[in-house]
Write a protein that holds these residues in place. Structure first.
Motif, PDB file in Angstrom:
ATOM      1  N   UNK A  38       0.591  -1.307   0.472  1.00 30.74           N
ATOM      2  CA  UNK A  38       0.050  -0.213   0.291  1.00 30.74           C
ATOM      3  C   UNK A  38       0.983   1.646   0.142  1.00 30.74           C
ATOM      4  N   UNK A  39       0.428   2.142  -0.382  1.00 35.76           N
ATOM      5  CA  UNK A  39       0.428   3.449  -0.445  1.00 35.76           C
ATOM      6  C   UNK A  39      -0.004   4.550  -0.372  1.00 35.76           C
ATOM      7  N   UNK A  40       0.349   5.608   0.747  1.00 36.94           N
ATOM      8  CA  UNK A  40      -0.809   6.343   1.291  1.00 36.94           C
ATOM      9  C   UNK A  40       0.193   7.769   0.201  1.00 36.94           C
ATOM     10  N   UNK A  41      -0.539   8.695   0.928  1.00 36.16           N
ATOM     11  CA  UNK A  41      -0.131  10.502   0.350  1.00 36.16           C
ATOM     12  C   UNK A  41       0.872  10.634   0.959  1.00 36.16           C
ATOM     13  N   UNK A  42       2.079  10.765  -0.499  1.00 43.52           N
ATOM     14  CA  UNK A  42       3.332  11.745   0.334  1.00 43.52           C
ATOM     15  C   UNK A  42       4.595  10.290   1.392  1.00 43.52           C
ATOM     16  N   UNK A  43       3.975   9.606   1.055  1.00 34.46           N
ATOM     17  CA  UNK A  43       4.394   8.153   1.767  1.00 34.46           C
ATOM     18  C   UNK A  43       5.019   7.335   0.103  1.00 34.46           C
ATOM     19  N   UNK A  44       5.698   6.064   0.961  1.00 32.07           N
ATOM     20  CA  UNK A  44       6.981   5.284   0.223  1.00 32.07           C
ATOM     21  C   UNK A  44       5.953   3.596   0.527  1.00 32.07           C
ATOM     22  N   UNK A  45       6.066   2.902  -0.820  1.00 37.24           N
ATOM     23  CA  UNK A  45       4.880   1.794  -0.928  1.00 37.24           C
ATOM     24  C   UNK A  45       5.613   1.069   0.213  1.00 37.24           C
ATOM     25  N   UNK A  46       4.370   0.821   1.075  1.00 43.04           N
ATOM     26  CA  UNK A  46       4.819  -0.838   1.974  1.00 43.04           C
ATOM     27  C   UNK A  46       4.341  -1.465   2.190  1.00 43.04           C
ATOM     28  N   UNK A  47       5.487  -2.855   2.471  1.00 42.26           N
ATOM     29  CA  UNK A  47       4.354  -4.321   2.346  1.00 42.26           C
ATOM     30  C   UNK A  47       3.454  -4.108   3.440  1.00 42.26           C
ATOM     31  N   UNK A  48       2.408  -4.850   2.993  1.00 36.95           N
ATOM     32  CA  UNK A  48       1.031  -5.421   3.756  1.00 36.95           C
ATOM     33  C   UNK A  48       1.378  -6.875   4.177  1.00 36.95           C
ATOM     34  N   UNK A  49       1.403  -7.582   3.290  1.00 37.17           N
ATOM     35  CA  UNK A  49       1.421  -9.289   3.303  1.00 37.17           C
ATOM     36  C   UNK A  49       2.134  -9.804   2.168  1.00 37.17           C
ATOM     37  N   UNK A  50       2.544 -11.196   2.729  1.00 34.47           N
ATOM     38  CA  UNK A  50       3.438 -11.402   1.451  1.00 34.47           C
ATOM     39  C   UNK A  50       2.253 -13.433   1.853  1.00 34.47           C
ATOM     40  N   UNK A  51       2.014 -14.276   0.629  1.00 38.40           N
ATOM     41  CA  UNK A  51       1.843 -15.353   1.304  1.00 38.40           C
ATOM     42  C   UNK A  51       2.530 -15.698  -0.221  1.00 38.40           C
ATOM     43  N   UNK A  52       2.849 -16.981   0.830  1.00 39.00           N
ATOM     44  CA  UNK A  52       3.634 -17.701  -0.575  1.00 39.00           C
ATOM     45  C   UNK A  52       3.062 -19.078  -1.306  1.00 39.00           C
ATOM     46  N   UNK A  53       4.248 -19.886  -2.012  1.00 45.94           N
ATOM     47  CA  UNK A  53       3.148 -20.653  -3.001  1.00 45.94           C
ATOM     48  C   UNK A  53       3.039 -21.572  -2.001  1.00 45.94           C
ATOM     49  N   UNK A  54       3.191 -21.674  -0.815  1.00 47.36           N
ATOM     50  CA  UNK A  54       3.022 -23.264  -0.401  1.00 47.36           C
ATOM     51  C   UNK A  54       1.386 -22.817   1.095  1.00 47.36           C
ATOM     52  N   UNK A  55       1.527 -21.414   1.204  1.00 49.87           N
ATOM     53  CA  UNK A  55       0.151 -21.009   1.927  1.00 49.87           C
ATOM     54  C   UNK A  55       1.521 -20.333   3.021  1.00 49.87           C
ATOM     55  N   UNK A  56       2.325 -20.326   3.443  1.00 54.02           N
ATOM     56  CA  UNK A  56       2.706 -19.528   4.558  1.00 54.02           C
ATOM     57  C   UNK A  56       2.313 -18.041   3.687  1.00 54.02           C
ATOM     58  N   UNK A  57       2.381 -17.517   5.802  1.00 58.40           N
ATOM     59  CA  UNK A  57       1.952 -15.458   5.598  1.00 58.40           C
ATOM     60  C   UNK A  57       2.912 -14.623   6.059  1.00 58.40           C
ATOM     61  N   UNK A  58       2.941 -13.788   6.371  1.00 63.23           N
ATOM     62  CA  UNK A  58       3.737 -12.504   6.891  1.00 63.23           C
ATOM     63  C   UNK A  58       2.875 -11.248   6.755  1.00 63.23           C
ATOM     64  N   UNK A  59       2.846 -10.746   7.348  1.00 59.10           N
ATOM     65  CA  UNK A  59       2.629  -9.706   7.375  1.00 59.10           C
ATOM     66  C   UNK A  59       3.272  -8.513   8.452  1.00 59.10           C
ATOM     67  N   UNK A  60       2.207  -7.245   8.131  1.00 59.32           N
ATOM     68  CA  UNK A  60       3.405  -6.107   9.137  1.00 59.32           C
ATOM     69  C   UNK A  60       2.889  -5.703  10.111  1.00 59.32           C
ATOM     70  N   UNK A  61       3.679  -5.225  11.134  1.00 56.12           N
ATOM     71  CA  UNK A  61       3.337  -5.156  12.573  1.00 56.12           C
ATOM     72  C   UNK A  61       1.727  -4.317  12.518  1.00 56.12           C
ATOM     73  N   UNK A  62       1.889  -3.216  11.409  1.00 52.22           N
ATOM     74  CA  UNK A  62       0.512  -2.783  11.654  1.00 52.22           C
ATOM     75  C   UNK A  62      -0.349  -3.286  11.384  1.00 52.22           C
ATOM     76  N   UNK A  63      -0.915  -4.527  10.855  1.00 52.22           N
ATOM     77  CA  UNK A  63      -2.189  -4.320  10.009  1.00 52.22           C
ATOM     78  C   UNK A  63      -2.225  -6.672  10.888  1.00 52.22           C
ATOM     79  N   UNK A  64      -1.310  -6.829  11.586  1.00 51.90           N
ATOM     80  CA  UNK A  64      -1.519  -8.754  12.502  1.00 51.90           C
ATOM     81  C   UNK A  64      -3.102  -8.380  13.113  1.00 51.90           C
ATOM     82  N   UNK A  65      -3.052  -9.106  13.306  1.00 51.74           N
ATOM     83  CA  UNK A  65      -4.733  -9.848  13.585  1.00 51.74           C
ATOM     84  C   UNK A  65      -5.894  -8.746  13.667  1.00 51.74           C
ATOM     85  N   UNK A  66      -5.853  -8.342  12.261  1.00 53.27           N
ATOM     86  CA  UNK A  66      -7.184  -7.785  11.906  1.00 53.27           C
ATOM     87  C   UNK A  66      -6.552  -7.707  10.296  1.00 53.27           C
ATOM     88  N   UNK A  67      -5.761  -8.129   9.149  1.00 55.01           N
ATOM     89  CA  UNK A  67      -5.763  -8.510   7.969  1.00 55.01           C
ATOM     90  C   UNK A  67      -5.715 -10.358   7.817  1.00 55.01           C
TER      91      UNK A  67
END
Length: 115
Positions: A38-67
């Motif tokens: 995601x990219x907010x106005x005036x900010x750099x693009x940042x990672x929200x979440x990844x999902x790998x081919x076998x299903x593993x995931x990782x999340x930005x701390x700011x969205x963990x538990x919500x997304x």
């Protein structure tokens, strides 16, 4: 031709939910690491979440538990379920497909969280 087409963005009140979708074509979907950024106005693009081919995931701390990120191989579609949305989540959300030297992006979908 590779295409990543996002949908599902919009205006939502704080505390609300949205589900983003990204329909992917032109690549071997199962091979790619998929992600939402995601990219907010005036900010750099940042990672929200990844999902790998076998299903593993990782999340930005700011969205963990919500997304929650998920993928449907049969539909070659990536999803992002967003709950408990906050004004700070307002941004353009981009779908990404990455594998080796291949790196593809969608056009983005706007998410606005406001009362």
């Amino acid at each position: 031709q590779v295409q990543l087409v996002e949908s599902g963005g919009g205006l939502v009140q704080p505390g609300g939910s949205l589900r983003l979708s990204c329909v992917v074509s032109g690549i071997t979907f199962n091979r790619f690491r998929m992600g939402w950024y995601r990219q907010a106005p005036g900010k750099q693009r940042e990672l929200v979440a990844h999902i790998y081919s076998l299903g593993a995931t990782d999340y930005a701390d700011s969205v963990k538990g919500r997304f929650t990120i998920s993928r449907d191989s049969a539909k070659t579609t990536l999803y992002l379920q967003m709950n408990s949305l906050e004004p700070e989540d307002t941004a353009v959300y981009y779908c990404n497909a990455y594998w080796g030297t291949s790196d593809y992006w969608g056009q983005g979908t706007q998410v606005t969280v406001s009362s």
